[in-house]
Each structure stands twice: as structure tokens, then as C-alpha cells.
Design an enzyme around this catalytic site. Structure first.
Site, PDB file in Angstrom:
ATOM      1  N   LYS A 116      -0.326 -13.191   0.457  1.00 21.05           N
ATOM      2  CA  LYS A 116      -1.722 -12.820   0.685  1.00 21.05           C
ATOM      3  C   LYS A 116      -2.596 -13.498  -0.366  1.00 21.05           C
ATOM      4  O   LYS A 116      -2.124 -13.851  -1.448  1.00 21.05           O
ATOM      5  CB  LYS A 116      -1.892 -11.293   0.610  1.00 21.05           C
ATOM      6  CG  LYS A 116      -0.984 -10.513   1.549  1.00 21.05           C
ATOM      7  CD  LYS A 116      -1.594 -10.345   2.926  1.00 21.05           C
ATOM      8  CE  LYS A 116      -0.611  -9.836   3.967  1.00 21.05           C
ATOM      9  NZ  LYS A 116      -0.092  -8.499   3.791  1.00 21.05           N
ATOM     10  N   ALA A 154       4.272   1.550   8.006  1.00 22.85           N
ATOM     11  CA  ALA A 154       5.210   0.443   8.221  1.00 22.85           C
ATOM     12  C   ALA A 154       4.646  -0.515   9.259  1.00 22.85           C
ATOM     13  O   ALA A 154       4.217  -0.097  10.334  1.00 22.85           O
ATOM     14  CB  ALA A 154       6.554   0.988   8.707  1.00 22.85           C
ATOM     15  N   THR A 193      12.040  -5.068   4.795  1.00 17.80           N
ATOM     16  CA  THR A 193      11.895  -6.464   5.208  1.00 17.80           C
ATOM     17  C   THR A 193      11.584  -7.268   3.950  1.00 17.80           C
ATOM     18  O   THR A 193      11.563  -6.720   2.838  1.00 17.80           O
ATOM     19  CB  THR A 193      10.710  -6.621   6.188  1.00 17.80           C
ATOM     20  OG1 THR A 193       9.495  -6.326   5.473  1.00 17.80           O
ATOM     21  CG2 THR A 193      10.836  -5.704   7.396  1.00 17.80           C
ATOM     22  N   ASN A 201      -9.636  -5.324   3.435  1.00 14.56           N
ATOM     23  CA  ASN A 201      -8.583  -5.993   2.648  1.00 14.56           C
ATOM     24  C   ASN A 201      -8.334  -5.276   1.327  1.00 14.56           C
ATOM     25  O   ASN A 201      -9.270  -5.028   0.571  1.00 14.56           O
ATOM     26  CB  ASN A 201      -9.002  -7.432   2.319  1.00 14.56           C
ATOM     27  CG  ASN A 201      -8.946  -8.338   3.522  1.00 14.56           C
ATOM     28  OD1 ASN A 201      -9.630  -8.105   4.511  1.00 14.56           O
ATOM     29  ND2 ASN A 201      -8.138  -9.384   3.445  1.00 14.56           N
ATOM     30  N   THR A 246       7.512  -4.269  15.926  1.00 18.93           N
ATOM     31  CA  THR A 246       7.333  -3.280  14.854  1.00 18.93           C
ATOM     32  C   THR A 246       6.034  -2.502  15.023  1.00 18.93           C
ATOM     33  O   THR A 246       6.017  -1.266  14.982  1.00 18.93           O
ATOM     34  CB  THR A 246       7.356  -3.979  13.475  1.00 18.93           C
ATOM     35  OG1 THR A 246       8.704  -4.366  13.201  1.00 18.93           O
ATOM     36  CG2 THR A 246       6.859  -3.067  12.371  1.00 18.93           C
ATOM     37  N   ILE A 254       0.839  -1.206   0.000  1.00 21.29           N
ATOM     38  CA  ILE A 254       0.000   0.000   0.000  1.00 21.29           C
ATOM     39  C   ILE A 254       0.871   1.252   0.000  1.00 21.29           C
ATOM     40  O   ILE A 254       0.606   2.223  -0.716  1.00 21.29           O
ATOM     41  CB  ILE A 254      -0.943  -0.002   1.229  1.00 21.29           C
ATOM     42  CG1 ILE A 254      -1.835  -1.241   1.207  1.00 21.29           C
ATOM     43  CG2 ILE A 254      -1.785   1.269   1.267  1.00 21.29           C
ATOM     44  CD1 ILE A 254      -2.621  -1.484   2.493  1.00 21.29           C
ATOM     45  N   TYR A 262      -1.533 -10.327  14.915  1.00 23.42           N
ATOM     46  CA  TYR A 262      -1.461  -9.174  14.010  1.00 23.42           C
ATOM     47  C   TYR A 262      -2.490  -8.115  14.404  1.00 23.42           C
ATOM     48  O   TYR A 262      -2.157  -6.956  14.646  1.00 23.42           O
ATOM     49  CB  TYR A 262      -1.676  -9.602  12.548  1.00 23.42           C
ATOM     50  CG  TYR A 262      -1.975  -8.444  11.624  1.00 23.42           C
ATOM     51  CD1 TYR A 262      -1.044  -7.424  11.407  1.00 23.42           C
ATOM     52  CD2 TYR A 262      -3.214  -8.341  10.963  1.00 23.42           C
ATOM     53  CE1 TYR A 262      -1.327  -6.345  10.570  1.00 23.42           C
ATOM     54  CE2 TYR A 262      -3.500  -7.262  10.128  1.00 23.42           C
ATOM     55  CZ  TYR A 262      -2.551  -6.277   9.935  1.00 23.42           C
ATOM     56  OH  TYR A 262      -2.839  -5.205   9.109  1.00 23.42           O
ATOM     57  N   SER A 263      -3.773  -8.536  14.496  1.00 25.57           N
ATOM     58  CA  SER A 263      -4.804  -7.524  14.760  1.00 25.57           C
ATOM     59  C   SER A 263      -4.661  -6.959  16.167  1.00 25.57           C
ATOM     60  O   SER A 263      -4.952  -5.783  16.397  1.00 25.57           O
ATOM     61  CB  SER A 263      -6.206  -8.072  14.507  1.00 25.57           C
ATOM     62  OG  SER A 263      -6.436  -9.257  15.220  1.00 25.57           O
ATOM     63  N   THR A 311      -6.160  -1.157  10.273  1.00 25.27           N
ATOM     64  CA  THR A 311      -6.927  -2.182   9.575  1.00 25.27           C
ATOM     65  C   THR A 311      -8.282  -2.410  10.233  1.00 25.27           C
ATOM     66  O   THR A 311      -8.447  -2.167  11.434  1.00 25.27           O
ATOM     67  CB  THR A 311      -6.122  -3.504   9.598  1.00 25.27           C
ATOM     68  OG1 THR A 311      -6.976  -4.585   9.205  1.00 25.27           O
ATOM     69  CG2 THR A 311      -5.607  -3.835  10.999  1.00 25.27           C
ATOM     70  N   ASP A 312      -9.227  -2.939   9.463  1.00 21.28           N
ATOM     71  CA  ASP A 312     -10.542  -3.281  10.041  1.00 21.28           C
ATOM     72  C   ASP A 312     -10.451  -4.514  10.949  1.00 21.28           C
ATOM     73  O   ASP A 312     -11.387  -4.804  11.692  1.00 21.28           O
ATOM     74  CB  ASP A 312     -11.581  -3.515   8.932  1.00 21.28           C
ATOM     75  CG  ASP A 312     -11.256  -4.671   7.994  1.00 21.28           C
ATOM     76  OD1 ASP A 312     -10.148  -5.257   8.092  1.00 21.28           O
ATOM     77  OD2 ASP A 312     -12.118  -5.013   7.161  1.00 21.28           O
ATOM     78  N   GLU A 313      -9.307  -5.231  10.899  1.00 20.84           N
ATOM     79  CA  GLU A 313      -9.199  -6.469  11.683  1.00 20.84           C
ATOM     80  C   GLU A 313      -9.212  -6.202  13.192  1.00 20.84           C
ATOM     81  O   GLU A 313      -9.463  -7.098  13.984  1.00 20.84           O
ATOM     82  CB  GLU A 313      -7.952  -7.264  11.262  1.00 20.84           C
ATOM     83  CG  GLU A 313      -7.981  -7.540   9.774  1.00 20.84           C
ATOM     84  CD  GLU A 313      -6.976  -8.560   9.278  1.00 20.84           C
ATOM     85  OE1 GLU A 313      -6.533  -9.401  10.062  1.00 20.84           O
ATOM     86  OE2 GLU A 313      -6.641  -8.496   8.076  1.00 20.84           O
TER      87      GLU A 313
END
Ligand code: NAD
Ligand code: TYD
Length: 350
Positions: free
Chosen positions: A195, A83, A37, A185, A101, A13, A156-157, A131-133
């Protein structure tokens, strides 16, 4: 000339956003800070790397001294922070890196900004891309709104939710002029093939099994990446300070239906027999804690900022497939080396 920091600008993105900002705002000096990375790739922004208003800095946001020095050098007027470690499956195998991170890195950026702005926040913006997560998992009905309670379920979320909370705390506690967006997403060119969409495109092209988690019934709300970049531009310039904006495409797809659409699109584009790619579909063990459904209500950004998606999903997906087919070298480069061992670990253990 204002110095604007974009973090993660060599990723999926971020590269779309950096391109948009460099081309659209010649009066901004865009500094792209990226650790490079496995997910960061200088090739993603090759077309603008020599632009006079663009500079690349390779650095790790976890390294607070380096970050502090960079803020002192450039006296940024604005920060757009993308990032992150971004892949749920990797967060299941290695949560620590995500906390470092996504949480500590975000904290370092906030502290460095506060230090140079010295609590005089006029004309400054710290924009955190999320994110929406963070909202968790929906059932059959309902949507995520800006005031939906956070309920993250993957490392992650959870790491993104933590960073959102810290950014908001800096607004309430210190008056830091922040903005946050939570997007659904994304899909489009330059997405790393771990992904769903690029992974399926890559495997269909190479006649490899298409690993569908569980029964393929999970639902995601897909948005064309360039529309996300446009939304970030709108929020950065016109969004209200202290507010959150949800970004989404009103475009929900069950994973298996999406994989079928990709299979049929690819068969046609590759001149293969109709139905050939669907034969490659392989149901594999479900992802641990797999969120069932994500769906964004994007009324606020539409009504306040006039933002709506610009392409239909069919159009965007067709362009995406074309891009991956025309950029075999890009795909070959990123799927060599590290990617192979990641892929073997992720899919051969099932
Ligand atoms: P990506 O994984 O493609 O790119 C992440 C970038 O961050 C890479 O260039 C990487 O090198 C860089 N990076 C990682 N760790 C770093 C560190 N410690 N220091 C400096 N740079 C580092 O991710 P993406 O899909 O482009 O996502 C960008 C942002 O948007 C993330 O914050 C993500 O949470 C958010 N987001 C992504 C999606 C999506 O569908 N991809 C949806 C909503 C929100
Ligand atoms: P992904 O692209 O990893 O995004 P996210 O987990 O952040 O939504 O996955 C999208 C959906 O596709 C998700 O429900 C998991 C599923 N999926 C598969 O079925 N197989 C795969 O190999 C991958 C990577 C994802």
C-alpha cells in the site's frame, strides 16, 4: 463472558482492533479467525497472544463447513468482520480470489450466524467492515455520504460493494441485526508494504525508485488506523442496528503531495540531505480504472456517536515513519519471499 468473533484480526486494521478489544473488554472472549494470507501476520498481535480472553483460529472464511463448526462451538454473540482481500492492484491481476473471500466468505459468515442465532437476534450483532471505495470516484467537489449510490469500479471495490449489499439484504429479508461502516484509506503501523505509505517508506529507506501512478494527482482521504479501530468499537457498541456509518479523517491529500511530505520527513529522520528522497520519485503507468478522488463526510458518526479523529495527519505520519524505522525486522520479514515476486510482477512490467 460473551464470545465475540473478529475476522481478519492478524491483518493491518484487524490487529489494531483485536488489541483494543482484548485490552478494553476483559469480559469478552475475543476469537480471531484469520487464514494468514500474505497479509496476515501473527507478529502483528504478539503482545496480546497470551491474554486469557484471546484465542486465535487459523481458518478460511470460504470454507463453509469449518466456519459453521466454529459458530456451533463458540455460539458467538457478536461478529466484527474484517477478513478480506484488500489491495486494488492485486484485484486487477487476480479478481477471482477477491470474489471468493470478500463475497462468498461474507455470505458463509452470515449463514453460519443465522444458523446458530436461529432467527432469534436479541443482543446479537453482525458488523461488516467496508470501504469508501464502494461509492466510486469523485470529481473535484463533493463527498461520500451514507446514502451515496454505490458505483464500484475495481474488482476489489465491486467485491466489497457486493458483500455490503448481501449484508444489508440479510437485515431487510431476515431481520439480521447488522451494522456496516465504510472507511477511507487507513495508515499506521503494521500495514503491508504493498500500500502507498509503507511502500514509499520502505523504498525511501532502501534508496529505491518511488513509483507514483499516472501524474500523482489522485486524491485519498487518510485516517490513522487506531482512530478507525476506535470508530469500530463505538459503532459496535453504540451504533444503530441496520445502519451504515461513514468514517473518515477530513484529510485529503493528492498522492504526489503526500509522497513529497513522506520524502521530506524521511530525509530529516534519516539525517539525509534535504531533497534526496524526492530524487527517487518515478512516474509509472497509471493503475487501470484508477479512481480519481475519495472524500468522506463523517458528520453522522460525529453527531450520533461523538467520534472524531484523535491525531493530526502530520503527527500520525511522523509516528508511522518512526514505527517502520524502528521495526526493520518486521518489514524485512514481510518483504521476503512472496512479496518479492509480487513486487517484480507489479512494477517491472511497466
Ligand atoms: P489486510 O489485507 O491488511 O488484512 C486482511 C486480513 O484478512 C489478513 O490478516 C488476511 O490473512 C485475512 N484474510 C484474507 N483472506 C481471508 C480468508 N479467506 N479467510 C480468513 N482470513 C482471510 O486488510 P486491512 O487493510 O486490514 O483491511 C481490513 C478490512 O478493512 C477489509 O475488509 C478492508 O476492505 C477494510 N478497509 C480497509 C481500508 C484500508 O485503508 N486498509 C479502508 C477501509 C476499509
Ligand atoms: P493504495 O494504498 O493502494 O490504496 P487505494 O488504492 O485503496 O486507495 O493507493 C493509494 C493511492 O496511491 C492510489 O491513488 C494509488 C496510488 N499508488 C501509487 O501512486 N503508487 C503505488 O505504488 C501504490 C501502491 C499506490
Amino acid at each position: 463472558m460473551k464470545n465475540i468473533l473478529i475476522t481478519g484480526g492478524s491483518g493491518f486494521i484487524g490487529s489494531h482492533l483485536v488489541r483494543l478489544m482484548v485490552n478494553k473488554y476483559p469480559n469478552y472472549n475475543i476469537v480471531n479467525l484469520d487464514k494468514l494470507t500474505y497479509a496476515g501476520n501473527p507478529e502483528n498481535i504478539k503482545d496480546i497472544e497470551n491474554a486469557p480472553n484471546y484465542k486465535f483460529v487459523q481458518a478460511d472464511i470460504v470454507d463453509k463447513d469449518v466456519i459453521s463448526d466454529l459458530f456451533n462451538e463458540y455460539k458467538f454473540a457478536g461478529v466484527i468482520h474484517l477478513a478480506a482481500e484488500s489491495h486494488v492492484d492485486r484485484s486487477i491481476s487476480n479478481p477471482t480470489e477477491f470474489i471468493m473471500t470478500n463475497v462468498v466468505g461474507t455470505l458463509n459468515l452470515l449463514n453460519a450466524a443465522r444458523e446458530i442465532w436461529k432467527d432469534d437476534f436479541s443482543d446479537k450483532i453482525f458488523y461488516h467492515v467496508s470501504t469508501d471505495e464502494v461509492y466510486g470516484s469523485l470529481g473535484d467537489k463533493g463527498f461520500f455520504y451514507e446514502d451515496t449510490a454505490y458505483d464500484p469500479r475495481s474488482p476489489y471495490s465491486a467485491s466489497k460493494a457486493s458483500s455490503d449489499h448481501i449484508v444489508r439484504a440479510y437485515y431487510h429479508t431476515f431481520g439480521m441485526p447488522i451494522k456496516i461502516s465504510n472507511c477511507s484509506n487507513n495508515y499506521g503501523s503494521h500495514q503491508f508494504p504493498e500500500k502507498l505509505i509503507p511502500l514509499m517508506i520502505h523504498n525511501i529507506k532502501n534508496n529505491k525508485p518511488l513509483p507514483v501512478y499516472g501524474e500523482g494527482l489522485n486524491i485519498r482521504d487518510w485516517l490513522w488506523v487506531a482512530d478507525h479501530a476506535r470508530a469500530i468499537d463505538d459503532i459496535f457498541h453504540k451504533g444503530k442496528v441496520g445502519e451504515t456509518y461513514n468514517i473518515g479523517g477530513h484529510n485529503e491529500w493528492k498522492n504526489i503531495d503526500l509522497v513529497h511530505l513522506l520524502c521530506d520527513t524521511m530525509d530529516e529522520k534519516l539525517g539525509r540531505e534535504k531533497g534526496a528522497a524526492r530524487q527517487l520519485i518515478t512516474y509509472v503507468k497509471d493503475r487501470a480504472g484508477h479512481d480519481m478522488r475519495y472524500a468522506i463526510d463523517a458528520t453522522k458518526i460525529k453527531e450520533e456517536l461523538g467520534w472524531v479523529p484523535s491525531v493530526t495527519f502530520e503527527e500520525g505520519l511522523s509516528k508511522t515513519v518512526d514505527w517502520y524505522l524502528e521495526n526493520e525486522q518486521w518489514l524485512d520479514n514481510v518483504t521476503s519471499g512472496n512479496y518479492r515476486s509480487y513486487y517484480e510482477n507489479q512494477y517491472n512490467k511497466r
